[in-house]
Write a protein that holds these residues in place. Structure first.
Motif, short mmCIF file in Angstrom:
data_model
loop_
_atom_site.label_atom_id
_atom_site.label_comp_id
_atom_site.label_asym_id
_atom_site.label_seq_id
_atom_site.Cartn_x
_atom_site.Cartn_y
_atom_site.Cartn_z
N ALA A 87 0.84 -1.21 0.00
CA ALA A 87 0.00 0.00 0.00
C ALA A 87 0.87 1.25 0.00
O ALA A 87 0.62 2.21 -0.75
CB ALA A 87 -0.92 -0.01 1.21
N HIS A 140 1.41 3.81 -3.43
CA HIS A 140 1.07 5.24 -3.35
C HIS A 140 2.32 6.10 -3.55
O HIS A 140 2.24 7.18 -4.17
CB HIS A 140 0.39 5.57 -2.04
CG HIS A 140 -0.23 6.93 -2.00
ND1 HIS A 140 -0.96 7.45 -3.06
CD2 HIS A 140 -0.20 7.91 -1.06
CE1 HIS A 140 -1.36 8.67 -2.77
NE2 HIS A 140 -0.90 8.98 -1.56
N GLU A 183 2.85 6.32 -7.18
CA GLU A 183 1.83 7.19 -7.80
C GLU A 183 2.20 8.67 -7.60
O GLU A 183 2.12 9.47 -8.54
CB GLU A 183 0.46 6.89 -7.18
CG GLU A 183 -0.12 5.55 -7.61
CD GLU A 183 -1.30 5.12 -6.76
OE1 GLU A 183 -1.59 5.83 -5.75
OE2 GLU A 183 -1.92 4.09 -7.08
N LEU A 184 2.58 9.03 -6.39
CA LEU A 184 2.97 10.42 -6.12
C LEU A 184 4.22 10.80 -6.92
O LEU A 184 4.31 11.91 -7.45
CB LEU A 184 3.24 10.60 -4.63
CG LEU A 184 2.01 10.56 -3.71
CD1 LEU A 184 2.42 10.56 -2.25
CD2 LEU A 184 1.07 11.74 -3.99
N SER A 217 6.16 11.03 -1.04
CA SER A 217 6.56 9.81 -1.75
C SER A 217 7.80 9.22 -1.11
O SER A 217 7.91 8.00 -0.90
CB SER A 217 6.82 10.12 -3.22
OG SER A 217 7.32 9.00 -3.90
N LEU A 233 6.97 7.67 2.37
CA LEU A 233 6.19 6.44 2.18
C LEU A 233 7.07 5.31 1.67
O LEU A 233 6.98 4.16 2.14
CB LEU A 233 5.05 6.69 1.19
CG LEU A 233 3.89 7.56 1.67
CD1 LEU A 233 3.01 7.98 0.50
CD2 LEU A 233 3.06 6.83 2.72
#
Length: 396
Positions: free
Chosen positions: A218, A222, A225-226, A250, A253
């Motif tokens: 997860a 993400h 994606e960022l 980003s 994460l």
């Protein structure tokens, strides 16, 4: 269900201007701080504001700026000695990944003793694994790259041994990480690009490696994606705070993802390149990721296809899963062209006569990363891939 363990003890404080909370936060840990500043901040307004903030909150500061890319074991040990002798009660790191890794190792070594190299993981050699945490650490990143503000790692270079190894322990996580995108607006385009690729690599490797789990997936997805939404914008306009914010998020994460899931072959090859040539970490990863992806297909086809969709959904629209995965190396090449990134192992200075020792280091210091790759890796594979990475592009 796959069994796994996930740990993330760091408190994150995220947002524009959050650096102004430093003094009040630091006061909860003590009254004397060992403050590790990236040298580029020496004499800056940011440095003055932070030291003033600490002083106004009753904290005395011992400043240390003996930082270089790929942190040296000698400077870390020197910093730990200064920190211990000054009676510091906490460590604060402000800067890029090298500054934060230096501070992490100083916080541990100052409290537990010995040399920082004793704590690094090395296959077949005695390793001192800490049984308690070091001094409290507050990390404030100024680049979006290593993600070390959210990891249980500190990477250390030992030039005398021509080796780069890593302290790996949950006891080295920062207590608090302050993520303030305003600190990143002055980072130049090429450094933004290379540190950004470092962020992507952490998320990508956490996603495809054998240690992945539902939580790390997860975070990694993400993070990618960022990255895809913001990296070109951040490189083209460093003052774009929205893009800087997405890249900063980003980065954190991705750090939290790979800190638990691990990384794989690109890191096992990129880290030794820094040991041999002192090349920047993001550049070493950029110089091998497309080649490793191409070599890995089809062992992680479903996941590689998902990454291709994240990077450019339009380019792979209507393609089969296999076709999407096969398109990923070309999508990476296009991204590099857009970011003006042109790097190779030979461009960074690796020579043919280094290869035997280079491959030895891959398997000595980064065997765990080799074993985590979705495709089995042999010594012959590494020789082949390194030679391919030496031939592609030129250091830019």
């Amino acid at each position: 269900m796959k069994s796994f363990q996930y740990q993330f003890p760091t408190q994150l404080r995220v947002g524009n201007g959050k650096r102004k909370e430093l003094g009040a936060l630091a006061a909860t840990y003590g009254t004397k701080a060992f403050v590790v500043f990236d040298p580029f901040l020496n004499g800056s307004t940011v440095q003055k504001e932070m030291l003033d903030d600490l002083s106004q909150n009753g904290i005395e500061s011992e400043v240390f700026s003996e930082i270089v890319p790929n942190p040296r074991n000698t400077s870390i040990d020197h910093g730990a000695e200064l920190c211990r002798n000054a009676g510091c009660q906490l460590v604060i790191a402000v800067g890029g990944g090298s500054a934060i890794d230096t501070a992490k190792a100083i916080a541990l070594t100052a409290a537990l003793g010995g040399n920082c190299w004793d704590y690094t993981e090395r296959q077949g050699e005695p390793v001192t694994r800490p049984d308690r945490a070091g001094l409290p650490l507050i990390a404030i990143p100024t680049t979006a790259g290593t993600g070390t503000e959210a990891t249980q790692f500190a990477v250390i270079n030992n030039p005398e041994q021509v080796r780069k190894c890593t302290i790996i322990t949950p006891l080295i996580y920062p207590c608090v990480s302050i993520i303030d995108p305003e600190l990143m607006v002055s980072i130049p385009p090429q450094l933004t690009a290379l540190t950004g690729i470092d962020t992507f690599a952490h998320a990508f490797e956490a996603y495809i490696c054998k240690g992945q789990n539902e939580f790390s997936d997860a975070l990694a997805l993400h993070a990618m994606e960022l990255f895809a939404k913001s990296i070109r914008r951040a490189v083209q306009d460093g003052s774009d705070l929205e893009a800087r914010g997405m890249m900063a998020m980003s980065c954190a994460l991705a750090g939290a993802a790979f800190s638990n899931a691990g990384v794989c072959l690109p890191h096992a090859m990129g880290q030794p390149l820094s040991a041999f040539t002192d090349a920047p970490h993001g550049g070493t990863l950029a110089a091998c990721i497309p080649q490793v992806i191409e070599w890995t297909i089809p062992y992680a086809e479903e996941r590689l296809a998902r990454v291709a969709e994240i990077l450019d959904a339009e380019a792979v629209s209507g393609k089969t899963q296999a076709q999407k995965a096969a398109a990923l190396p070309e999508l990476m090449d296009k991204l590099y062209a857009d970011l003006d990134v042109h790097v190779s192992f030979s461009g960074y200075g690796l020579k043919e006569e280094d290869l035997d020792a280079f491959v030895d280091l891959c398997f000595t210091a980064y065997k765990q990363d080799m074993d985590a790759h979705p495709k089995p890796v042999t010594r012959e594979d590494v020789y082949h891939l390194v030679r391919k990475c030496m031939q592609t592009g030129q250091e830019g």
